[in-house]
Structure formats: C-alpha cells, structure tokens
Design a protein around this motif. Sequence first.
Motif, PDB file in Angstrom:
ATOM      1  N   MET A  15      70.909  44.004  53.180  1.00 37.89           N
ATOM      2  CA  MET A  15      70.631  42.790  52.403  1.00 37.89           C
ATOM      3  C   MET A  15      71.497  41.627  52.882  1.00 37.89           C
ATOM      4  N   VAL A  47      67.575  36.847  52.135  1.00 37.10           N
ATOM      5  CA  VAL A  47      68.587  36.962  51.084  1.00 37.10           C
ATOM      6  C   VAL A  47      69.595  35.816  51.231  1.00 37.10           C
ATOM      7  N   LYS A  94      65.142  43.281  42.200  1.00 36.52           N
ATOM      8  CA  LYS A  94      64.561  43.179  43.544  1.00 36.52           C
ATOM      9  C   LYS A  94      63.047  43.064  43.516  1.00 36.52           C
ATOM     10  N   PHE A 151      62.468  41.629  49.735  1.00 36.14           N
ATOM     11  CA  PHE A 151      63.735  42.349  49.587  1.00 36.14           C
ATOM     12  C   PHE A 151      63.498  43.776  49.090  1.00 36.14           C
TER      13      PHE A 151
END
Length: 153
Positions: A58, A64, A43, A49
């Motif tokens: 997410m 994403v 990440k 994120f």
Amino acid sequence: STMSLSEAEVQSARGAWEKIYVDAEDNGTAVLVRMFTEHPDTKSYFTHFKGMDSAEEMKQSDQVRGHGKKVFSAINDMVQHLDNSEAFLGIVTPLGKKHATQLKIDPKNFRIICDIILQLMEEKFGGDCKASFEKVTNEICTHLNNIYKEEGW
C-alpha cells in the motif's frame, strides 16, 4: 459564526498541523495505510486498493499516495480557513456532499481518519500537538455529519 475555536486555538492548531503537513504525501499515506490495515472494510470503497493486503504494498502504491496527499490537501485548506466559517464551509460542504451522494462513504470513516491523524501527531510530535488539533478534527467531523444528515443519511 459556526466555528467554536478561539483565535488562540486556531493559531495553535495551525502550528500543530504545519508540523505534519510538511511531509503531506508521506504522512497522508501513513494515515491511509494505518486505516486500511486497522479497518480493512474501509478498503472496499477504493476499487484499486482492494487487493492489497500488505502495508508495504500500500505504501508503494501511487494511488494510495495520491489519495493520502489529496486528504491532507483538503484538510490543509480547511485549516487555513478556521477563522472564516463561510470559507471553511465552502470547502467542507462540497466535499461532504460528494462523499455522501457519489462515493457513498460511511461518515464514521471521517472520525476514523481524524483519530489516526491525531495518533500520528502524538507519536511524532507529542501530546500537546495532538491536543491542539483535536478541536479541529471535531469541527470537521461535526460539519461533515451535518452535511450527511442534510443529504438524508
């Protein structure tokens, strides 16, 4: 040719890929979410994120989802050119260079993402599906690693 796949292998790999590519955004997202969950260090490459801890959060993220779709589109382009090493390398090379030089992504992450794609294929469509795509992921990772070596990793 640098490709080690027979015509029959190319055809069965394409068949396997098509099954998962039908839902490119959802499946691409699922692959990334699993990667971020099981390998949280991955990440750190994605500034937007980083703060997300829950898989649910997410899954809902446009970023994403967007990147999941992008990953699947890139692989799809490669899969379409498995029988043409020049075209295949024309896709893999700039992608590898960008990840090595600009994004500085550790190349081990390509293997992680490929393994998760294979896991997902097996879960959704069974072992044969996974088996017929395994050579493709090896091919992709081998070429990416070579590009990284050329870039001095």
